[in-house]
Design a protein around this motif. Structure first.
Motif, mmCIF file in Angstrom:
data_model
loop_
_atom_site.group_PDB
_atom_site.id
_atom_site.type_symbol
_atom_site.label_atom_id
_atom_site.label_comp_id
_atom_site.label_asym_id
_atom_site.label_seq_id
_atom_site.Cartn_x
_atom_site.Cartn_y
_atom_site.Cartn_z
ATOM 1 N N ARG A 84 -10.369 -16.687 65.387
ATOM 2 C CA ARG A 84 -11.725 -17.200 65.565
ATOM 3 C C ARG A 84 -11.794 -18.695 65.260
ATOM 4 N NH1 ARG A 84 -13.968 -13.888 62.208
ATOM 5 N NH2 ARG A 84 -15.233 -15.055 60.721
ATOM 6 N N VAL A 270 -17.153 -16.365 75.540
ATOM 7 C CA VAL A 270 -17.844 -17.267 76.458
ATOM 8 C C VAL A 270 -18.103 -18.574 75.724
ATOM 9 C CG1 VAL A 270 -20.012 -17.666 77.704
ATOM 10 C CG2 VAL A 270 -18.922 -15.409 77.771
ATOM 11 N N GLN A 271 -17.869 -19.673 76.418
ATOM 12 C CA GLN A 271 -18.180 -20.964 75.806
ATOM 13 C C GLN A 271 -19.429 -21.551 76.451
ATOM 14 O OE1 GLN A 271 -15.378 -23.648 74.193
ATOM 15 N NE2 GLN A 271 -16.040 -25.299 75.517
ATOM 16 N N PHE A 272 -20.364 -21.978 75.618
ATOM 17 C CA PHE A 272 -21.576 -22.619 76.124
ATOM 18 C C PHE A 272 -21.551 -24.105 75.801
ATOM 19 C CE2 PHE A 272 -23.397 -18.234 75.600
ATOM 20 C CZ PHE A 272 -23.641 -18.026 76.949
ATOM 21 N N ARG A 281 -31.402 -21.628 72.900
ATOM 22 C CA ARG A 281 -32.324 -21.675 71.752
ATOM 23 C C ARG A 281 -33.773 -21.614 72.232
ATOM 24 N NH1 ARG A 281 -28.469 -26.067 70.045
ATOM 25 N NH2 ARG A 281 -26.842 -24.858 68.994
ATOM 26 N N GLY C 268 -19.953 -30.594 71.449
ATOM 27 C CA GLY C 268 -21.249 -29.965 71.252
ATOM 28 C C GLY C 268 -21.285 -28.519 71.716
ATOM 29 N N ALA C 269 -20.136 -28.005 72.136
ATOM 30 C CA ALA C 269 -20.120 -26.653 72.703
ATOM 31 C C ALA C 269 -19.936 -25.602 71.620
ATOM 32 C CB ALA C 269 -19.005 -26.528 73.731
ATOM 33 N N VAL C 270 -20.286 -24.379 71.972
ATOM 34 C CA VAL C 270 -20.150 -23.259 71.045
ATOM 35 C C VAL C 270 -19.453 -22.129 71.782
ATOM 36 C CG1 VAL C 270 -21.422 -21.486 69.772
ATOM 37 C CG2 VAL C 270 -22.171 -23.868 69.696
ATOM 38 N N GLN C 271 -18.510 -21.476 71.115
ATOM 39 C CA GLN C 271 -17.871 -20.315 71.727
ATOM 40 C C GLN C 271 -18.366 -19.044 71.055
ATOM 41 O OE1 GLN C 271 -14.024 -20.241 73.416
ATOM 42 N NE2 GLN C 271 -13.344 -18.613 72.085
ATOM 43 N N PHE C 272 -18.786 -18.086 71.861
ATOM 44 C CA PHE C 272 -19.217 -16.793 71.343
ATOM 45 C C PHE C 272 -18.186 -15.723 71.674
ATOM 46 C CE2 PHE C 272 -23.556 -18.731 71.802
ATOM 47 C CZ PHE C 272 -23.855 -18.747 70.451
ATOM 48 N N ALA C 276 -20.390 -11.209 69.902
ATOM 49 C CA ALA C 276 -21.546 -12.109 69.826
ATOM 50 C C ALA C 276 -22.306 -12.109 71.146
ATOM 51 C CB ALA C 276 -21.089 -13.518 69.454
ATOM 52 N N LEU C 280 -26.194 -11.268 71.785
ATOM 53 C CA LEU C 280 -27.049 -12.239 72.445
ATOM 54 C C LEU C 280 -27.825 -11.583 73.587
ATOM 55 C CD1 LEU C 280 -27.471 -15.220 72.007
ATOM 56 C CD2 LEU C 280 -25.648 -15.679 73.630
ATOM 57 N N GLU C 300 -18.750 -13.592 60.306
ATOM 58 C CA GLU C 300 -19.040 -13.881 61.707
ATOM 59 C C GLU C 300 -20.548 -13.980 61.947
ATOM 60 O OE1 GLU C 300 -16.099 -10.686 63.087
ATOM 61 O OE2 GLU C 300 -16.558 -11.818 64.896
ATOM 62 N N GLU C 303 -21.786 -17.309 60.858
ATOM 63 C CA GLU C 303 -21.418 -18.357 61.824
ATOM 64 C C GLU C 303 -22.266 -18.247 63.094
ATOM 65 O OE1 GLU C 303 -17.140 -18.114 62.445
ATOM 66 O OE2 GLU C 303 -16.795 -18.030 60.284
ATOM 67 N N ALA C 307 -24.764 -21.074 64.587
ATOM 68 C CA ALA C 307 -24.622 -21.614 65.939
ATOM 69 C C ALA C 307 -25.954 -21.553 66.685
ATOM 70 C CB ALA C 307 -23.551 -20.832 66.704
ATOM 71 N N LEU C 308 -26.681 -20.464 66.513
ATOM 72 C CA LEU C 308 -27.977 -20.328 67.196
ATOM 73 C C LEU C 308 -28.997 -21.312 66.626
ATOM 74 C CD1 LEU C 308 -28.309 -16.464 67.654
ATOM 75 C CD2 LEU C 308 -27.592 -18.188 69.328
ATOM 76 N N ALA C 309 -28.904 -21.564 65.322
ATOM 77 C CA ALA C 309 -29.849 -22.505 64.703
ATOM 78 C C ALA C 309 -29.551 -23.940 65.134
ATOM 79 C CB ALA C 309 -29.774 -22.384 63.185
ATOM 80 N N GLY C 310 -28.284 -24.229 65.398
ATOM 81 C CA GLY C 310 -27.896 -25.543 65.940
ATOM 82 C C GLY C 310 -27.754 -26.610 64.885
#
Lengths: 310, 310, 310, 310
Positions: A84, A270-272, A281, C268-272, C276, C280, C300, C303, C307-310
């Motif tokens: 992770r 998945v990467q966002f 959000r 700035g990207a996030v991986q789920f 996750a 979502l 997890e 984390e 990630a959702l809160a940013g």
């Protein structure tokens, strides 16, 4: 798939006898060792050797992160944590060696991954076998109109038949002329005494790109996972994806906990982008987001929708 | 060397039990597996795992060069041929994993070889042991006056004593202050309740470069030989050369035929430049060649003479 | 930062004169060339050379993907597409060479990235400068109690003062004794005629890990971005992050379109993970998801929430 | 060689205008920049970009080895010293980017060198040109009887004519059928409205291995020299050697001092094994050494004699 009787005898002999070792042993992959997993019409993947197992990943991580990791997590939890958080070096501590038989055009795509060791059958020194890949009719796809690297619907009727016939004829003729140019009889003597025979390193240029080659390919687990993430992906070309799928099965038998983490955090992840996260959000806050107010291009929006749909 | 009783018990346990495997087994290296070979005052090298043996090199070469190699040569002859002709990929088919304990300044030199996988003990996460390298008096060499990277004569008397005392004092004080800054008791609780304790990732900067670190280091045989050629060389710094010497012994036990070829065609080999070859031909034809008529610089001529003298 | 007057004069001279070239030129980075960007108390990053620009990325991509790409997208759009879809090879077509001055403990972390070329100042051949990193008081962080690699609150009062004093004293004493052992006067002659002087390759072991070293470091843009993603991250150690931040500025000036895409799709990207993503989708469908019914571990889930809160 | 009028116009435009830069400039390679050097019947090598020059090698070496190197040697002498003593990292500080057009079977051999960056024209996305390599009659060599990877005498008369005819016919037919299967008109619309057209990623498998592909290839000078040592060698296959020869000319124009050292210490150098050195010493002492008393195999003795003869 064609394993020669000689090859099969070698495999049977190698599988007949175990030797004692002090090294870590992975039961799952021992069961697969040497046997050929058929891929495409004449190809295969065979495990020839391996080093390490799930415990070796954990052991390496514990050298890096010290005694504290000992209590904090069990092995499976630690492996998931490492995957992770992109800790790649512990996965590099496992290594696998495969024997692969594959068409030249697949080999050309495969070799672009540079972080592996390769011994390929050399057509400078030796003569390639008379085997070419001919797709199954259901794989005879048209060029996708929307996606420049994709496949569209399957060819039908006379067009499909002609394509298959041409592939078969051109491969066969190319190979037959290769053999004629080589002019080598079964015992290495000239087939036709009156001719010198073209050098192997030159004659090979007459072969079509669906002729099969083979190689030994050795790679560490981190780089294998990277390869599999790209090539077991639905966007990968079918003819390489089936090799990746076979290797996924091998990895699963070899390092089950690492493979499970790979599925969770890579294959199924998945990467966002930064913009996609903003949209997400807003959506979770109840806002209606459309492409127009998303800040994304049409292509990105489409990919975003597809990711959310799953 | 200091192996903790816990480490020694782990080694004994790992060596107590063999498991059956279908993989190739090298008897020579099995006898060494897990045991620590002492190096310097507190360092060691341990084989943790390996893949392949002499036969694996031959097998890979025969995939590349085809059936013809089968009759042409026996295994030892083929391995020598491969080494002599710089065929590197068959040697890449063998892999070894070592656990090494070594001073930081040696580790810094070692890590310059990039073609290996490494998991180093992390002083960000964990606390380093209280162990530093202090040279033996006979290794306390002066700077060479003629060679900027070499050692001259051994320091004597009061100078030697002072140097040893300073090294010991500065390492010890640096470590003691590192520990004071960390403020961690044996159970992880603060040693002194009234202080917060400096972050490990910062406190480590107070350690001198002779403090020992450790790592898992995994490399293929081709790259191991490249490392050994540079580091088992008389010009290598003594403190890394002793590690290379230990690894030469390991390689010899593991792949005896490949190691013999390595000694013949690498360790004991000499390369002559284009100019040196001209001189050599003139000398063999009976001519007297001197530096003046050699076309070589003074330095090259000196190296040429040394190579001929052996 | 300490640039010697000699170094500054060299920089000024190099910046004084332009030469004509037929190669691509990036105006943004030309403005930075050779000048030192200060980092920490004595460190710096300087651009010494570069190859390619945004257009070079596009050009390479168009070789790979053919004429069709010409119309489909403008350059910026194509660069974003390549970054989004993990096409790494076009970014490898740009290269940069930096001169970096940095503390040894930072260099040890940095060098773990193997995909770069390095020429480090050698303390076997030369004498290191008398410069050590001493943290600013606001960087003197305690060990985090919750996160084994993190920093907690800042040390205060007497503890902070003592730590700074110890770091300063131990570095200074270590360096002074290093110099005494070397026994080299300013002109290379022995400082004290009665002593031989310890070999440089040995004396260096007395230096603490906050002494500054320097190197030339050359890397392609793809691997630079990989480095920056890991080291410009808030979880990276402050002392390496400030170097990464300086290099982000350099990359932005050099290849503005690629850097913008890097920020959008990497920094700035996030991986789920697979789990996750399931959560979502349930959340977007209006379901209330908690850690208990999420299928994720506590770590997890934390984390995921972050990630959702940013 | 076939450069399209469009490509030639692009080259002319790129060569028409210089831009000012603060970077090091190598006059020799600027004169070659962008122009295509013809190789084989349709191939070429073009310099697309470069970084560094002879002075950059010296500069990097002086960072490593410190101020002392400044006086000791002039630049040419230092470069020779570095090459002679296998100091590879200073040469890694120069980088070159080439555009190469080459037959697929040559590309397959070339790509085995993994230490380079590559962007190849993709036949998944685009359609390959209708160009195949047909050897000149004087290159139509028979298989060597003594050397399994070598060429023997040149084919004559009817055999030669038939080989050329077959190569031409099979390539042409393969390409024509490839085009038929693709079914793409000049404007991308179907050539024949009644057919779907086979996906590009599949149709390419019908191409013979002498079809030309092209790529951008970027490599540092150390690795370029390694490539050239292997491929500019008389034992390399002619069809790759001519590319290596063209790149030798490029390197000579780019970094003349480094290239001179490469010729002296690599291309023209000879390596003698431990046994060969013993023989040499006996010969220089006046002894008559024969294969029988040399301790060498027949093959080694032959190579030894050939090296001495020059």
């Amino acid at each position: 798939m064609t394993l020669s009787p000689e090859q099969q005898a070698e495999i049977d002999a190698a599988r007949a006898e175990t030797r004692p070792t002090l090294r870590p042993v992975s039961e799952g992959i021992e069961a697969l060792l040497y046997s050929a997993i058929p891929v495409l019409d004449h190809g295969f993947v065979r495990v020839v050797d391996y080093m390490g197992d799930d415990a070796a990943i954990v052991q390496a991580a514990r050298v890096s992160y010290g005694a504290g990791t000992r209590k904090a997590r069990d092995d499976r939890g630690l492996i998931r944590y490492l995957m992770r958080h992109w800790h790649s070096t512990p996965f590099e501590m496992c290594e696998i060696k495969l024997h692969v038989k594959l068409p030249i055009f697949v080999a050309r795509q495969w070799i672009r991954h540079r972080t592996a060791n390769v011994n390929e059958y050399s057509a400078r020194y030796s003569i390639l076998d008379r085997e070419f890949y001919i797709p199954q009719p259901e794989q005879l796809a048209a060029q996708s109109r929307s996606n420049r690297q994709g496949r569209g619907s399957v060819l039908q009727g006379e067009e499909a038949e002609t394509v298959l016939r041409l592939l078969r004829e051109d491969s066969t003729r190319g190979y037959d002329n290769y053999q004629w140019m080589l002019n080598e009889g079964p015992d290495g003597a000239p087939a036709d005494e009156g001719r010198a025979g073209l050098a192997r390193e030159l004659a090979r240029m007459n072969l079509t790109s669906n002729v099969y080659t083979q190689w030994y390919w050795k790679i560490d687990l981190h780089n294998l996972f990277h390869f599999l993430r790209l090539r077991a992906d639905p966007h990968a070309q079918y003819e390489i994806r089936v090799y990746a799928d076979a290797m996924c099965e091998i990895a699963k038998a070899w390092v089950p906990a690492a493979y499970e983490a790979f599925e969770e955090y890579r294959l199924g992840a998945v990467q966002f982008s930064s913009s996609a996260m903003s949209c997400l959000r807003r959506m979770l806050a109840g806002e209606t987001v459309t492409q127009e107010n998303s800040g994304m291009s049409a292509g990105e929006w489409r990919e975003f929708q597809a990711a959310l749909a799953g």
